[in-house]
Scaffold this motif. Structure first.
Motif, PDB file in Angstrom:
ATOM      1  N   GLU A   1      12.096   7.379 -12.385  1.00 48.04           N
ATOM      2  CA  GLU A   1      11.730   8.604 -13.094  1.00 48.04           C
ATOM      3  C   GLU A   1      12.946   9.503 -13.265  1.00 48.04           C
ATOM      4  OE1 GLU A   1       8.213  10.614 -11.978  1.00 48.04           O
ATOM      5  OE2 GLU A   1       7.124   8.794 -11.454  1.00 48.04           O
TER       6      GLU A   1
ATOM      7  N   THR B   1      -7.112   3.676 -20.130  1.00 50.30           N
ATOM      8  CA  THR B   1      -6.072   2.805 -19.590  1.00 50.30           C
ATOM      9  C   THR B   1      -6.589   1.373 -19.487  1.00 50.30           C
ATOM     10  OG1 THR B   1      -5.064   4.590 -18.312  1.00 50.30           O
ATOM     11  CG2 THR B   1      -4.580   2.339 -17.611  1.00 50.30           C
TER      12      THR B   1
ATOM     13  N   ARG C   1       0.803   5.099 -20.588  1.00 52.23           N
ATOM     14  CA  ARG C   1      -0.447   5.563 -19.968  1.00 52.23           C
ATOM     15  C   ARG C   1      -1.614   4.620 -20.286  1.00 52.23           C
ATOM     16  NH1 ARG C   1      -0.977  12.127 -20.936  1.00 52.23           N
ATOM     17  NH2 ARG C   1       1.090  12.748 -20.191  1.00 52.23           N
TER      18      ARG C   1
ATOM     19  N   GLY D   1       4.044   7.220 -15.215  1.00 53.38           N
ATOM     20  CA  GLY D   1       4.546   6.559 -14.017  1.00 53.38           C
ATOM     21  C   GLY D   1       3.427   6.052 -13.124  1.00 53.38           C
ATOM     22  N   ALA D   2       2.385   6.873 -12.954  1.00 53.86           N
ATOM     23  CA  ALA D   2       1.256   6.449 -12.126  1.00 53.86           C
ATOM     24  C   ALA D   2       0.538   5.260 -12.755  1.00 53.86           C
ATOM     25  CB  ALA D   2       0.292   7.616 -11.943  1.00 53.86           C
ATOM     26  N   SER D   3       0.403   5.270 -14.079  1.00 53.79           N
ATOM     27  CA  SER D   3      -0.261   4.172 -14.771  1.00 53.79           C
ATOM     28  C   SER D   3       0.519   2.869 -14.615  1.00 53.79           C
ATOM     29  CB  SER D   3      -0.422   4.522 -16.250  1.00 53.79           C
ATOM     30  OG  SER D   3      -1.009   3.462 -16.967  1.00 53.79           O
TER      31      SER D   3
ATOM     32  N   MET E   1      -8.708   7.269 -17.118  1.00 53.27           N
ATOM     33  CA  MET E   1      -8.461   6.176 -16.188  1.00 53.27           C
ATOM     34  C   MET E   1      -9.741   5.378 -16.000  1.00 53.27           C
ATOM     35  SD  MET E   1      -6.416   4.548 -14.398  1.00 53.27           S
ATOM     36  CE  MET E   1      -6.693   3.163 -13.310  1.00 53.27           C
TER      37      MET E   1
ATOM     38  N   PRO F   1       4.935  11.892 -15.442  1.00 53.95           N
ATOM     39  CA  PRO F   1       4.287  11.484 -14.191  1.00 53.95           C
ATOM     40  C   PRO F   1       3.022  10.660 -14.403  1.00 53.95           C
ATOM     41  CG  PRO F   1       4.969  13.780 -14.061  1.00 53.95           C
ATOM     42  CD  PRO F   1       5.154  13.351 -15.485  1.00 53.95           C
ATOM     43  N   GLU F   2       2.201  10.996 -15.413  1.00 52.38           N
ATOM     44  CA  GLU F   2       0.993  10.207 -15.656  1.00 52.38           C
ATOM     45  C   GLU F   2       1.333   8.789 -16.088  1.00 52.38           C
ATOM     46  OE1 GLU F   2      -2.316  11.862 -17.814  1.00 52.38           O
ATOM     47  OE2 GLU F   2      -1.553  13.890 -17.486  1.00 52.38           O
TER      48      GLU F   2
ATOM     49  N   ARG G   1       2.640   2.079 -12.222  1.00 50.61           N
ATOM     50  CA  ARG G   1       2.578   1.614 -10.825  1.00 50.61           C
ATOM     51  C   ARG G   1       1.239   0.948 -10.522  1.00 50.61           C
ATOM     52  NH1 ARG G   1       5.611   6.561 -10.292  1.00 50.61           N
ATOM     53  NH2 ARG G   1       7.711   6.105  -9.496  1.00 50.61           N
ATOM     54  N   ARG G   2       0.137   1.500 -11.050  1.00 52.06           N
ATOM     55  CA  ARG G   2      -1.169   0.843 -10.869  1.00 52.06           C
ATOM     56  C   ARG G   2      -1.174  -0.537 -11.511  1.00 52.06           C
ATOM     57  NH1 ARG G   2      -3.320   6.197 -11.787  1.00 52.06           N
ATOM     58  NH2 ARG G   2      -3.422   5.727 -14.014  1.00 52.06           N
TER      59      ARG G   2
END
Length: 434
Positions: free
Chosen positions: A150, A23, A98, A130-132, A419, A127-128, A134-135
């Motif tokens: 989502e 990432t 991602r 989405g987390a990426s 990550m 979901p992965e 948001r970070r």
């Protein structure tokens, strides 16, 4: 596992970047020219016009025309990065979110500057991813308020009117047109719904305008099929499909399923075509989302078609009666062909449906099912005739297997993305990287 293969010629205009297995953090992104706020919007729009950049979501519509339509509609527009890829053979959009979320967010910010939008959304189901995203948003200056929305992963959830409907709080289901999102979208505002690879290429054009043609005429491709593992790579337009098959590892393919489920089937002769949207369209197929599934020697195209139409019938939104009945009829007839139990009128019915059903649903799902059936008849008439005479020897021998109504055999896993806590860490060696 899906491997990532870097282009043999590296370019700062590559969407894959230098380290596609990690990432990309904000520091590394800025070090390679990433910046969403330094390019004049009018100048960027002229660069996009001159480059001829087309959307990468499937339809291939000119990106500059779409941006201008939203800008000129009036009001205060909304911009949406659409990362919900419903085609089972495609992984590029989820990988992008991602691995290179800042590149996509830069593109979204540039699109907002061009259109006059003051808010944006990133729409996805992974979901992965989405987390990426948001970070990445937490690492950025808040030039543009962006919300991550989502949804459940379905074939129709990424259709642009379904995207608008879900963001507005409804189900991710298509609506009838007009109006189209550029006319009336999220909250009633003119809305740009743009594929995430398209936005990434807009960002690269802003950072490297001198490479605008290279950026516009390269594309992410997911290659799968046969016994070789899937590959995500980036190639320039013009590469012969046969060359891509060899690069993937499918020797002497018997044909291909093109554009995810959008471009239909082509036979081995079509593999001499260049990977170029206009050339493919002239030959009756399409690049679509950039997913190509090669048919291994001996694989049965009838079974592949049955997988495809079975998946589409299962994924119908069940809002349009003609789609429910049409996809079911195509599925049942192609499945009967694959099993060697179809009646003598099967091909006539499939031919009629391939001509009369497209354009009658609220989205392109019915069109894809009809096109798949029609392409099977055109590309593999002798294989179809052999199935009408009885069970296929290749199917009976297990080379091609019984159709799967959920299309699981067409699915491709997303490449693994590690990550990175900072941009200054040793990068992993990616399998298949050249």
């Amino acid at each position: 596992m899906t491997s990532i293969r870097l282009p043999t010629t590296r370019s700062p205009g590559s969407v894959l970047g230098a380290a596609p297995g990690v990432t990309e953090r904000a520091e590394a992104h800025r070090a390679t020219g990433g910046d969403a706020g330094a390019t004049d919007p009018d100048a960027l729009l002229r660069h996009l016009d001159a480059s001829g950049l087309r959307g990468r979501g499937g339809a291939g519509f000119p990106a500059a025309v779409k941006l201008r339509a939203v800008r000129d509609r009036g009001g205060v527009p909304v911009v949406v990065a659409n990362g919900e890829e419903g085609e089972p053979g495609s992984v590029k959009d989820r990988w992008l979110l991602r691995a290179r979320p800042h590149l996509v967010l830069d593109g979204l910010a540039h699109a907002a500057a061009i259109t006059g939008a003051v808010r944006g959304y990133v729409y996805l189901s992974d979901p992965e991813a989405g987390a990426s995203v948001r970070r990445a948003l937490a690492e950025r200056a808040p030039h543009l308020p962006v919300e991550v929305v989502e949804t459940d992963h379905t074939y129709v959830a990424g259709e642009e009117s379904a995207v608008v409907r879900r963001i507005d709080g409804g189900p991710a289901l298509p609506t009838s047109k007009p109006p189209r999102p550029f006319e009336r979208g999220v909250g009633g505002a003119p809305t740009l719904v743009s594929n995430v690879e398209t936005l990434a290429r807009i960002a690269l054009t802003a950072a490297h305008p001198g490479l605008r043609r290279v950026i516009a005429r390269s594309t992410l491709i997911t290659l799968s099929g046969g016994d070789a593992e899937p590959v995500l790579t980036e190639v320039p337009y013009g590469v012969p499909l046969r060359t891509l098959a060899a690069w993937h590892g499918t020797a002497a393919p018997g044909g291909a399923l093109m554009g995810g489920l959008f471009g239909g089937l082509v036979d081995a002769r079509a593999l001499d075509l260049p990977l170029e949207p206009d050339a493919l369209a002239a030959a009756g197929t399409a690049l679509g989302c950039g997913a190509i599934r090669f048919l291994a020697p001996g694989a049965c195209p009838v079974a592949t078609a049955a997988d495809a139409v079975g998946h589409l019938a299962a994924e119908s939104a069940r809002q349009c009666g003609v789609c429910v009945s049409g996809t079911a009829a195509i599925r049942d007839t192609v499945h009967a062909l694959a099993e060697g139990t179809a009646g003598p009128d099967a091909t006539a019915r499939l031919e009629r449906w391939s001509q009369t059903l497209p354009g009658r649903g609220a989205c392109g799902l019915l069109d894809a099912a009809a096109a798949t059936a029609g392409s099977l008849l055109r590309a593999f008439p002798e294989r179809v005739r052999s199935h009408l005479r009885g069970p296929c020897p290749d199917c009976a021998a297990g080379t091609a297997v019984r159709p799967d109504s959920r299309g699981r055999r067409l699915a491709v896993p997303v490449p693994e993305v590690a990550m990175a806590p900072t941009s200054r860490i040793p990068l992993p060696v990616l399998k298949g990287t050249s």
